[in-house]
Design a protein around this motif. Sequence first.
Motif, PDB file in Angstrom:
ATOM      1  N   LEU A 103      40.352  55.276  34.548  1.00 20.05           N
ATOM      2  CA  LEU A 103      41.035  54.954  33.298  1.00 20.05           C
ATOM      3  C   LEU A 103      41.218  53.451  33.135  1.00 20.05           C
ATOM      4  O   LEU A 103      41.042  52.908  32.038  1.00 20.05           O
ATOM      5  CB  LEU A 103      42.400  55.653  33.259  1.00 20.05           C
ATOM      6  CG  LEU A 103      42.390  57.164  33.038  1.00 20.05           C
ATOM      7  CD1 LEU A 103      43.771  57.755  33.306  1.00 20.05           C
ATOM      8  CD2 LEU A 103      41.938  57.497  31.621  1.00 20.05           C
ATOM      9  N   ASP A 104      41.568  52.778  34.213  1.00 18.32           N
ATOM     10  CA  ASP A 104      41.751  51.327  34.132  1.00 18.32           C
ATOM     11  C   ASP A 104      40.442  50.641  33.756  1.00 18.32           C
ATOM     12  O   ASP A 104      40.433  49.695  32.960  1.00 18.32           O
ATOM     13  CB  ASP A 104      42.265  50.797  35.472  1.00 18.32           C
ATOM     14  CG  ASP A 104      42.709  49.351  35.390  1.00 18.32           C
ATOM     15  OD1 ASP A 104      43.707  49.073  34.683  1.00 18.32           O
ATOM     16  OD2 ASP A 104      42.062  48.492  36.018  1.00 18.32           O
ATOM     17  N   ASP A 105      39.356  51.137  34.297  1.00 15.31           N
ATOM     18  CA  ASP A 105      38.050  50.571  33.964  1.00 15.31           C
ATOM     19  C   ASP A 105      37.706  50.837  32.495  1.00 15.31           C
ATOM     20  O   ASP A 105      37.243  49.943  31.779  1.00 15.31           O
ATOM     21  CB  ASP A 105      36.985  51.172  34.884  1.00 15.31           C
ATOM     22  CG  ASP A 105      35.608  50.582  34.634  1.00 15.31           C
ATOM     23  OD1 ASP A 105      35.429  49.374  34.878  1.00 15.31           O
ATOM     24  OD2 ASP A 105      34.715  51.329  34.181  1.00 15.31           O
ATOM     25  N   HIS A 106      37.942  52.061  32.034  1.00 17.62           N
ATOM     26  CA  HIS A 106      37.632  52.417  30.645  1.00 17.62           C
ATOM     27  C   HIS A 106      38.462  51.596  29.663  1.00 17.62           C
ATOM     28  O   HIS A 106      37.943  51.118  28.640  1.00 17.62           O
ATOM     29  CB  HIS A 106      37.897  53.910  30.431  1.00 17.62           C
ATOM     30  CG  HIS A 106      37.795  54.350  29.005  1.00 17.62           C
ATOM     31  ND1 HIS A 106      36.593  54.488  28.341  1.00 17.62           N
ATOM     32  CD2 HIS A 106      38.766  54.663  28.085  1.00 17.62           C
ATOM     33  CE1 HIS A 106      36.811  54.868  27.091  1.00 17.62           C
ATOM     34  NE2 HIS A 106      38.119  54.989  26.913  1.00 17.62           N
ATOM     35  N   LEU A 107      39.744  51.421  29.972  1.00 20.08           N
ATOM     36  CA  LEU A 107      40.638  50.718  29.053  1.00 20.08           C
ATOM     37  C   LEU A 107      40.442  49.209  29.082  1.00 20.08           C
ATOM     38  O   LEU A 107      41.078  48.485  28.318  1.00 20.08           O
ATOM     39  CB  LEU A 107      42.092  51.071  29.381  1.00 20.08           C
ATOM     40  CG  LEU A 107      42.471  52.527  29.070  1.00 20.08           C
ATOM     41  CD1 LEU A 107      43.832  52.871  29.665  1.00 20.08           C
ATOM     42  CD2 LEU A 107      42.467  52.780  27.565  1.00 20.08           C
ATOM     43  N   GLY A 108      39.551  48.744  29.920  1.00 22.19           N
ATOM     44  CA  GLY A 108      39.199  47.333  29.886  1.00 22.19           C
ATOM     45  C   GLY A 108      38.363  46.973  28.674  1.00 22.19           C
ATOM     46  O   GLY A 108      38.268  45.795  28.297  1.00 22.19           O
ATOM     47  N   SER A 109      37.754  47.981  28.036  1.00 20.35           N
ATOM     48  CA  SER A 109      36.912  47.714  26.862  1.00 20.35           C
ATOM     49  C   SER A 109      37.288  48.574  25.662  1.00 20.35           C
ATOM     50  O   SER A 109      36.604  48.552  24.646  1.00 20.35           O
ATOM     51  CB  SER A 109      35.438  47.962  27.214  1.00 20.35           C
ATOM     52  OG  SER A 109      35.243  49.295  27.662  1.00 20.35           O
ATOM     53  N   CYS A 127      40.378  56.944  22.914  1.00 28.16           N
ATOM     54  CA  CYS A 127      39.284  57.353  22.032  1.00 28.16           C
ATOM     55  C   CYS A 127      38.808  56.221  21.132  1.00 28.16           C
ATOM     56  O   CYS A 127      38.187  56.461  20.099  1.00 28.16           O
ATOM     57  CB  CYS A 127      39.716  58.549  21.182  1.00 28.16           C
ATOM     58  SG  CYS A 127      40.113  60.022  22.149  1.00 28.16           S
ATOM     59  N   GLY A 128      39.097  54.992  21.490  1.00 23.57           N
ATOM     60  CA  GLY A 128      38.654  53.856  20.695  1.00 23.57           C
ATOM     61  C   GLY A 128      39.821  53.079  20.133  1.00 23.57           C
ATOM     62  O   GLY A 128      40.789  52.768  20.835  1.00 23.57           O
ATOM     63  N   GLY A 129      39.753  52.778  18.833  1.00 21.71           N
ATOM     64  CA  GLY A 129      40.780  51.952  18.212  1.00 21.71           C
ATOM     65  C   GLY A 129      41.943  52.719  17.641  1.00 21.71           C
ATOM     66  O   GLY A 129      42.876  52.116  17.109  1.00 21.71           O
ATOM     67  N   ALA A 130      41.920  54.053  17.725  1.00 20.40           N
ATOM     68  CA  ALA A 130      42.971  54.869  17.118  1.00 20.40           C
ATOM     69  C   ALA A 130      43.825  55.536  18.184  1.00 20.40           C
ATOM     70  O   ALA A 130      43.317  56.124  19.141  1.00 20.40           O
ATOM     71  CB  ALA A 130      42.352  55.927  16.205  1.00 20.40           C
ATOM     72  N   GLU A 178      44.863  43.845  21.008  1.00 13.48           N
ATOM     73  CA  GLU A 178      44.424  44.053  19.629  1.00 13.48           C
ATOM     74  C   GLU A 178      42.920  43.836  19.467  1.00 13.48           C
ATOM     75  O   GLU A 178      42.261  44.525  18.679  1.00 13.48           O
ATOM     76  CB  GLU A 178      45.179  43.110  18.686  1.00 13.48           C
ATOM     77  CG  GLU A 178      46.682  43.346  18.622  1.00 13.48           C
ATOM     78  CD  GLU A 178      47.440  42.586  19.702  1.00 13.48           C
ATOM     79  OE1 GLU A 178      48.683  42.585  19.648  1.00 13.48           O
ATOM     80  OE2 GLU A 178      46.789  41.996  20.593  1.00 13.48           O
ATOM     81  N   SER A 179      42.379  42.906  20.217  1.00 16.21           N
ATOM     82  CA  SER A 179      40.955  42.584  20.076  1.00 16.21           C
ATOM     83  C   SER A 179      40.047  43.693  20.582  1.00 16.21           C
ATOM     84  O   SER A 179      38.838  43.680  20.328  1.00 16.21           O
ATOM     85  CB  SER A 179      40.637  41.292  20.833  1.00 16.21           C
ATOM     86  OG  SER A 179      40.918  41.448  22.219  1.00 16.21           O
ATOM     87  N   LEU A 180      40.624  44.675  21.300  1.00 17.20           N
ATOM     88  CA  LEU A 180      39.809  45.757  21.848  1.00 17.20           C
ATOM     89  C   LEU A 180      39.582  46.888  20.851  1.00 17.20           C
ATOM     90  O   LEU A 180      38.834  47.822  21.145  1.00 17.20           O
ATOM     91  CB  LEU A 180      40.474  46.334  23.105  1.00 17.20           C
ATOM     92  CG  LEU A 180      40.589  45.386  24.300  1.00 17.20           C
ATOM     93  CD1 LEU A 180      41.362  46.056  25.424  1.00 17.20           C
ATOM     94  CD2 LEU A 180      39.209  44.966  24.781  1.00 17.20           C
ATOM     95  N   SER A 181      40.229  46.825  19.703  1.00 17.51           N
ATOM     96  CA  SER A 181      40.067  47.893  18.717  1.00 17.51           C
ATOM     97  C   SER A 181      38.610  47.970  18.283  1.00 17.51           C
ATOM     98  O   SER A 181      38.027  46.992  17.820  1.00 17.51           O
ATOM     99  CB  SER A 181      40.961  47.636  17.500  1.00 17.51           C
ATOM    100  OG  SER A 181      42.324  47.683  17.881  1.00 17.51           O
ATOM    101  N   LEU A 182      38.025  49.143  18.435  1.00 16.83           N
ATOM    102  CA  LEU A 182      36.616  49.334  18.089  1.00 16.83           C
ATOM    103  C   LEU A 182      36.445  49.912  16.695  1.00 16.83           C
ATOM    104  O   LEU A 182      35.335  50.019  16.195  1.00 16.83           O
ATOM    105  CB  LEU A 182      35.960  50.267  19.113  1.00 16.83           C
ATOM    106  CG  LEU A 182      36.040  49.787  20.570  1.00 16.83           C
ATOM    107  CD1 LEU A 182      35.362  50.796  21.481  1.00 16.83           C
ATOM    108  CD2 LEU A 182      35.385  48.422  20.709  1.00 16.83           C
ATOM    109  N   ALA A 183      37.554  50.334  16.097  1.00 13.77           N
ATOM    110  CA  ALA A 183      37.500  50.901  14.748  1.00 13.77           C
ATOM    111  C   ALA A 183      38.813  50.575  14.066  1.00 13.77           C
ATOM    112  O   ALA A 183      39.739  50.062  14.688  1.00 13.77           O
ATOM    113  CB  ALA A 183      37.289  52.416  14.809  1.00 13.77           C
TER     114      ALA A 183
END
Length: 409
Positions: free
Chosen positions: A286-292, A297-300, A394-399
């Motif tokens: 999870l820590d690795d996933h939340l690095g990007s 599930c993304g920006g939401a 905030e900059s990690l939001s993908l959508a």
Amino acid sequence: MPHTLLSIPNLPISSPTKKIPTLSSPRARTRAAPRACLNQSPQPPNPSLLNSITNLLWGPSLPPGLLISTVRTAWHSTWQLMMSQLAPSDTSGRYSRPPSRFRWANFSDQTPTALHLYVGLPCPWAHRTLIVRALKGLEDAVLVSIASPGPDGSWVFNDIRGADSDVLLPGPDNANGCRNLREVYKLRRGGYDGRCTVPMLWDTKTKEVFCNESYDIIQLFNSGINELARNPGLDLSPLALKGKIEEWNRIIYPNVNNGVYRCGFAQSQEAYDLAVNDLFGTLDMLDDHLGSSRYLCGGALTLADVCLFTTLIRFDLVYNVLFKCTKKKLLEYPNLHGYMRDIYQIPKVAATCNYSAIMDGYYKTLFPLNPGSIQPAIPSGCEHGVLSRPHGRESLSLAESKYVQVQVS
């Protein structure tokens, strides 16, 4: 040489003609009294005498090996008995959480019109319902009664309402006026003799337990009673993300949400080793996933994030210490800790986090895990000031994030 009440002198044997004063003689009482008045405290017993008595009764060491062995055997048997009631396990000692009895699916053809929510602030499963209730703006539509753990581990209500506070506080039963949660469950038609758990949704019109499964309740709050919500536009489980949400739940529930309990309630070394490896393997992932990714599930923000958050907020506070989840502190996971702070700072979420109630509920109630009821200090990473620091995610939001919709008018 005069004698006192506290010591007897060594008299020479070669003086048989000299009369030795006794305690019964007036002379002895007269001469002894002044010394006794000057020294009211008796002299300490001879250490060598105490050692001799101790060695005679117990052997050369305290406590003796036999005493330790006896107490250990008795305590282990008592511990197993208490754990079997607190945390049922399978034959290998692995914790097995009992299923919820009252599910929303059983009432899917009914439209709830007058619901009341029962919760306990220490409980992470109840916490998720409080968060979704707040984010959706259901505080006026679904009133809440907050119980606290009683001395026997049951959920009880306070007669006196708490003072105004920035966080939720325990109080009375606002729906039925009961003294404890068991009384509420027994009000249903046919009574009830099972486990009385929180969260629980109560139908105030039919006097029935509507649901006591936390995930069913947050799904209902999210989309089942939107006509009652002040923030109906917020969707924490949009159709496009349902598959991802379910996938994350299949990972998070057994390994993290229930994983910390599998560690703390393990009744064998093998069960603990398996649980702790599953837990920290998942946290690493999870820590690795939340690095990007800002959220799972993304920006939401979704229901999966809410479910993960209520475990993370308790991790360093309780699970790391009391449940032996000791490989790492959450503070050592930079992305997970930032993610937790991100959700904590969403309006209305912090007000659902009562650290004092959480600490009391675990350290003072789970007697088999903490017999002395000693409560440790709150770790620095769990303090409000730390959790309120900028997270920079905030900059990690993908959508386009639904975060702005959390603002309730």
